[in-house]
Design a protein around this motif. Structure first.
Motif, PDB file in Angstrom:
ATOM      1  N   ASP A 229      20.183  -6.404 -12.124  1.00 33.67           N
ATOM      2  CA  ASP A 229      18.773  -6.690 -11.034  1.00 33.67           C
ATOM      3  C   ASP A 229      17.943  -5.347 -11.055  1.00 33.67           C
ATOM      4  O   ASP A 229      18.607  -4.156 -11.098  1.00 33.67           O
ATOM      5  CB  ASP A 229      19.249  -6.951  -9.562  1.00 33.67           C
ATOM      6  N   ILE A 230      16.829  -5.669 -10.981  1.00 35.94           N
ATOM      7  CA  ILE A 230      15.943  -4.381 -10.627  1.00 35.94           C
ATOM      8  C   ILE A 230      15.783  -4.289  -8.982  1.00 35.94           C
ATOM      9  O   ILE A 230      15.181  -5.270  -8.547  1.00 35.94           O
ATOM     10  CB  ILE A 230      14.713  -4.581 -11.257  1.00 35.94           C
ATOM     11  N   ALA A 231      16.426  -3.269  -8.405  1.00 34.35           N
ATOM     12  CA  ALA A 231      16.360  -3.163  -7.022  1.00 34.35           C
ATOM     13  C   ALA A 231      15.121  -2.294  -6.480  1.00 34.35           C
ATOM     14  O   ALA A 231      14.574  -1.492  -7.199  1.00 34.35           O
ATOM     15  CB  ALA A 231      17.640  -2.580  -6.232  1.00 34.35           C
ATOM     16  N   VAL A 232      14.433  -2.903  -5.636  1.00 34.94           N
ATOM     17  CA  VAL A 232      13.560  -1.934  -4.738  1.00 34.94           C
ATOM     18  C   VAL A 232      13.997  -0.763  -4.166  1.00 34.94           C
ATOM     19  O   VAL A 232      14.701  -1.185  -3.322  1.00 34.94           O
ATOM     20  CB  VAL A 232      12.640  -2.987  -3.820  1.00 34.94           C
ATOM     21  N   GLN A 233      13.644   0.254  -4.644  1.00 33.88           N
ATOM     22  CA  GLN A 233      14.316   1.511  -4.096  1.00 33.88           C
ATOM     23  C   GLN A 233      13.321   2.779  -4.240  1.00 33.88           C
ATOM     24  O   GLN A 233      12.349   2.568  -5.088  1.00 33.88           O
ATOM     25  CB  GLN A 233      15.519   1.929  -4.451  1.00 33.88           C
ATOM     26  N   PRO A 234      13.509   3.912  -3.706  1.00 30.48           N
ATOM     27  CA  PRO A 234      12.256   5.090  -3.950  1.00 30.48           C
ATOM     28  C   PRO A 234      12.364   5.244  -5.519  1.00 30.48           C
ATOM     29  O   PRO A 234      13.434   5.628  -5.942  1.00 30.48           O
ATOM     30  CB  PRO A 234      12.966   6.331  -3.192  1.00 30.48           C
ATOM     31  N   ARG A 235      11.244   5.498  -5.846  1.00 26.01           N
ATOM     32  CA  ARG A 235      11.121   5.482  -7.733  1.00 26.01           C
ATOM     33  C   ARG A 235       9.644   6.472  -7.744  1.00 26.01           C
ATOM     34  O   ARG A 235       9.312   6.257  -9.022  1.00 26.01           O
ATOM     35  CB  ARG A 235      10.801   4.203  -8.199  1.00 26.01           C
ATOM     36  N   ARG A 236       9.496   7.230  -6.707  1.00 24.13           N
ATOM     37  CA  ARG A 236       8.203   7.760  -7.126  1.00 24.13           C
ATOM     38  C   ARG A 236       8.409   8.893  -8.170  1.00 24.13           C
ATOM     39  O   ARG A 236       7.383   9.004  -9.171  1.00 24.13           O
ATOM     40  CB  ARG A 236       7.478   8.652  -5.873  1.00 24.13           C
ATOM     41  N   GLU A 237       9.403   9.308  -8.227  1.00 27.43           N
ATOM     42  CA  GLU A 237       9.817  10.384  -9.378  1.00 27.43           C
ATOM     43  C   GLU A 237      10.571   9.822 -10.754  1.00 27.43           C
ATOM     44  O   GLU A 237      10.767  10.368 -11.589  1.00 27.43           O
ATOM     45  CB  GLU A 237      10.367  11.561  -8.988  1.00 27.43           C
ATOM     46  N   ASP A 238      10.614   8.445 -10.727  1.00 21.78           N
ATOM     47  CA  ASP A 238      11.277   7.932 -11.636  1.00 21.78           C
ATOM     48  C   ASP A 238      10.435   7.471 -12.729  1.00 21.78           C
ATOM     49  O   ASP A 238       9.486   6.749 -12.898  1.00 21.78           O
ATOM     50  CB  ASP A 238      11.977   6.499 -11.141  1.00 21.78           C
ATOM     51  N   SER A 239      10.614   8.298 -13.996  1.00 27.83           N
ATOM     52  CA  SER A 239       9.484   8.108 -15.002  1.00 27.83           C
ATOM     53  C   SER A 239      10.158   7.083 -16.023  1.00 27.83           C
ATOM     54  O   SER A 239       9.669   7.120 -17.188  1.00 27.83           O
ATOM     55  CB  SER A 239       9.664   9.701 -15.998  1.00 27.83           C
ATOM     56  N   THR A 240      10.995   6.443 -15.964  1.00 23.39           N
ATOM     57  CA  THR A 240      11.608   5.258 -16.593  1.00 23.39           C
ATOM     58  C   THR A 240      10.532   3.958 -16.690  1.00 23.39           C
ATOM     59  O   THR A 240       9.928   3.884 -15.823  1.00 23.39           O
ATOM     60  CB  THR A 240      13.122   4.768 -16.429  1.00 23.39           C
ATOM     61  N   LEU A 241      10.953   2.964 -17.409  1.00 27.92           N
ATOM     62  CA  LEU A 241      10.135   1.764 -17.457  1.00 27.92           C
ATOM     63  C   LEU A 241      10.113   0.969 -16.183  1.00 27.92           C
ATOM     64  O   LEU A 241       9.360   0.340 -15.772  1.00 27.92           O
ATOM     65  CB  LEU A 241      10.387   1.094 -18.618  1.00 27.92           C
ATOM     66  N   VAL A 242      11.350   1.102 -15.545  1.00 25.26           N
ATOM     67  CA  VAL A 242      11.962   0.451 -14.439  1.00 25.26           C
ATOM     68  C   VAL A 242      11.130   1.003 -13.135  1.00 25.26           C
ATOM     69  O   VAL A 242      10.478   0.341 -12.353  1.00 25.26           O
ATOM     70  CB  VAL A 242      13.428   0.421 -14.160  1.00 25.26           C
ATOM     71  N   LEU A 261       3.836  -2.679   1.877  1.00 26.27           N
ATOM     72  CA  LEU A 261       4.594  -1.349   2.288  1.00 26.27           C
ATOM     73  C   LEU A 261       5.915  -1.371   1.390  1.00 26.27           C
ATOM     74  O   LEU A 261       6.627  -2.559   1.191  1.00 26.27           O
ATOM     75  CB  LEU A 261       5.182  -1.516   3.683  1.00 26.27           C
ATOM     76  N   ASP A 262       5.954  -0.264   0.695  1.00 25.18           N
ATOM     77  CA  ASP A 262       7.027  -0.208  -0.092  1.00 25.18           C
ATOM     78  C   ASP A 262       7.913   1.090  -0.036  1.00 25.18           C
ATOM     79  O   ASP A 262       7.797   1.732   1.006  1.00 25.18           O
ATOM     80  CB  ASP A 262       6.491  -0.076  -1.785  1.00 25.18           C
ATOM     81  N   PRO A 263       8.693   1.607  -0.600  1.00 25.13           N
ATOM     82  CA  PRO A 263       9.745   2.462  -0.378  1.00 25.13           C
ATOM     83  C   PRO A 263       8.951   3.856  -0.205  1.00 25.13           C
ATOM     84  O   PRO A 263       9.832   4.787   0.386  1.00 25.13           O
ATOM     85  CB  PRO A 263      10.835   2.596  -1.593  1.00 25.13           C
ATOM     86  N   PHE A 273      10.058  -4.233  -0.529  1.00 22.19           N
ATOM     87  CA  PHE A 273       8.566  -4.573  -0.333  1.00 22.19           C
ATOM     88  C   PHE A 273       8.446  -5.423   0.898  1.00 22.19           C
ATOM     89  O   PHE A 273       8.863  -6.384   1.042  1.00 22.19           O
ATOM     90  CB  PHE A 273       7.785  -5.268  -1.519  1.00 22.19           C
ATOM     91  N   HIS A 274       7.633  -4.733   1.964  1.00 20.44           N
ATOM     92  CA  HIS A 274       7.081  -5.753   2.907  1.00 20.44           C
ATOM     93  C   HIS A 274       5.841  -6.117   2.235  1.00 20.44           C
ATOM     94  O   HIS A 274       4.821  -5.502   2.132  1.00 20.44           O
ATOM     95  CB  HIS A 274       7.217  -4.991   4.246  1.00 20.44           C
ATOM     96  N   LEU A 275       5.732  -7.585   2.588  1.00 19.88           N
ATOM     97  CA  LEU A 275       4.435  -8.319   2.026  1.00 19.88           C
ATOM     98  C   LEU A 275       4.081  -9.132   3.041  1.00 19.88           C
ATOM     99  O   LEU A 275       4.735 -10.152   3.349  1.00 19.88           O
ATOM    100  CB  LEU A 275       4.394  -8.783   0.637  1.00 19.88           C
ATOM    101  N   ASP A 276       2.712  -9.109   3.487  1.00 16.19           N
ATOM    102  CA  ASP A 276       2.234 -10.124   4.537  1.00 16.19           C
ATOM    103  C   ASP A 276       0.758 -10.622   4.343  1.00 16.19           C
ATOM    104  O   ASP A 276       0.178  -9.780   3.437  1.00 16.19           O
ATOM    105  CB  ASP A 276       2.480  -9.585   6.085  1.00 16.19           C
ATOM    106  N   VAL A 277       0.469 -11.413   5.118  1.00 10.04           N
ATOM    107  CA  VAL A 277      -1.002 -12.114   4.907  1.00 10.04           C
ATOM    108  C   VAL A 277      -1.874 -11.675   6.218  1.00 10.04           C
ATOM    109  O   VAL A 277      -2.907 -12.688   6.593  1.00 10.04           O
ATOM    110  CB  VAL A 277      -1.000 -13.376   4.452  1.00 10.04           C
ATOM    111  N   LEU A 278      -1.513 -10.969   7.020  1.00 10.50           N
ATOM    112  CA  LEU A 278      -2.170 -10.589   8.409  1.00 10.50           C
ATOM    113  C   LEU A 278      -3.722 -10.639   7.802  1.00 10.50           C
ATOM    114  O   LEU A 278      -4.079  -9.706   7.185  1.00 10.50           O
ATOM    115  CB  LEU A 278      -1.755  -9.415   8.970  1.00 10.50           C
ATOM    116  N   GLN A 279      -4.712 -11.265   8.729  1.00  5.29           N
ATOM    117  CA  GLN A 279      -5.992 -11.215   8.484  1.00  5.29           C
ATOM    118  C   GLN A 279      -6.462 -10.111   9.521  1.00  5.29           C
ATOM    119  O   GLN A 279      -6.424 -10.197  10.831  1.00  5.29           O
ATOM    120  CB  GLN A 279      -6.575 -12.570   8.802  1.00  5.29           C
ATOM    121  N   ARG A 280      -7.302  -9.073   8.852  1.00  5.97           N
ATOM    122  CA  ARG A 280      -7.740  -8.233   9.636  1.00  5.97           C
ATOM    123  C   ARG A 280      -9.366  -8.252   9.697  1.00  5.97           C
ATOM    124  O   ARG A 280      -9.947  -8.968   8.643  1.00  5.97           O
ATOM    125  CB  ARG A 280      -7.431  -6.610   9.159  1.00  5.97           C
TER     126      ARG A 280
END
Length: 288
Positions: A229-242, A261-263, A273-280
């Motif tokens: 699986d490809i898990a959602v985790q901190p990857r800011r410095e991850d230079s791989t394709l993942v 909102l991401d890691p 990932f937190h994903l929502d459709v709140l209308q602002r």
């Protein structure tokens, strides 16, 4: 000589007895004119007096300026109006929220679009868990797109399912085809939270979560035909394709959801990932 001294002493005695004043040595200092004193006094009397502090005004102990003033023992802090508690200071029970009614026409249109995309879902009865938790027209999604399971099934409003399907079809699947082409097709989206009655970040106080309104989904990982699986985790410095894949789909999420909102956002979102459709107001979107 003695005679002269005696005469001088007698003269002094006579002057003292008569009340006469001896001459002062040096010039006598000038006193301020009476007119100047009058002007100064008048200026003081007409100077503006400080106004009393209005009622309902207090300093904010969390304001850095106020803290500094308090430490110095001064009143230099900026005043802040008192008022009702902010929502972030209230518990869920104190917010007195109600479930937002959904338009029949808009819901029907959303459902037609889900069907055209091949999303597998079922309609549910209205959910009302009290304190503003609930969904007027909930659905339960078992497949985000044909052949791509949503594990476990997710319960939310139709617009969440529609945003998820479009994001998967137009952004996630194409990115995965490049970043994980050896792993085959995506077979499931693994979610960590859909509808649940709670406050934001599961805190004890604060605003009600968009999950409690059926407006949000948390995506934890993607499963493929083969490989890990490809898990959602901190990857800011991850230079791989993942790493590139995760950053790409996170950025693309804001094309479909109004909040992403991401890691890299904070510690509370390091695993999904937190994903929502709140209308602002003004169509504003918050993506981090």
């Amino acid at each position: 000589m003695k005679k002269i001294l005696g005469i001088a002493a007698a003269i002094v005695c006579l002057l003292v007895l008569s009340g006469a004043q001896l001459p002062q040595i040096g010039p006598k200092p000038d006193t301020k004119p009476q007119q100047q004193e009058t002007i100064d006094t008048r200026a003081i009397e007409t100077a503006p007096k400080p106004q009393p502090k209005p009622e309902g005004i207090t300093t904010n102990p969390d304001n850095p300026i106020d803290k500094d003033a308090k430490a110095k023992g001064t009143d230099a802090a900026q005043p802040e109006k008192q008022g009702p508690k902010l929502p972030s200071q209230q518990s869920l029970e104190e917010q007195h929220l109600t479930i937002e009614a959904e338009s029949d026409a808009e819901h029907s249109e959303c459902v037609r679009e889900l069907q055209s995309l091949g999303v597998v879902f079922t309609d549910l009865s209205r959910i009302d868990d009290g304190n503003g938790c609930g969904i007027d027209k909930p659905i339960k999604v078992s497949e985000a797109l044909p052949g791509i399971k949503l594990k476990p099934d997710g319960v939310f409003r139709c617009p969440v399912a529609l945003a998820l399907a479009r994001w998967m079809k137009e952004s996630v699947i194409p990115a995965a085809a490049v970043a994980a082409k050896d792993q085959g097709a995506i077979v499931s989206v693994n979610q960590a939270s859909s509808y649940i009655c709670r406050l934001r970040n599961s805190a004890e106080t604060g605003k009600i979560s968009e999950h409690a309104r059926g407006n949000a989904i948390d995506v934890a990982s993607f499963s493929f035909e083969k490989g890990d699986d490809i898990a959602v985790q901190p990857r800011r410095e991850d230079s791989t394709l993942v790493g590139a894949f995760q950053r790409t789909v996170s950025a693309a999420g804001c094309l479909y959801f109004t909040t992403v909102l991401d890691p890299e956002s904070d510690a509370a979102h390091e695993t999904h990932f937190h994903l929502d459709v709140l209308q602002r107001k003004g169509g504003y979107r918050y993506c981090h």
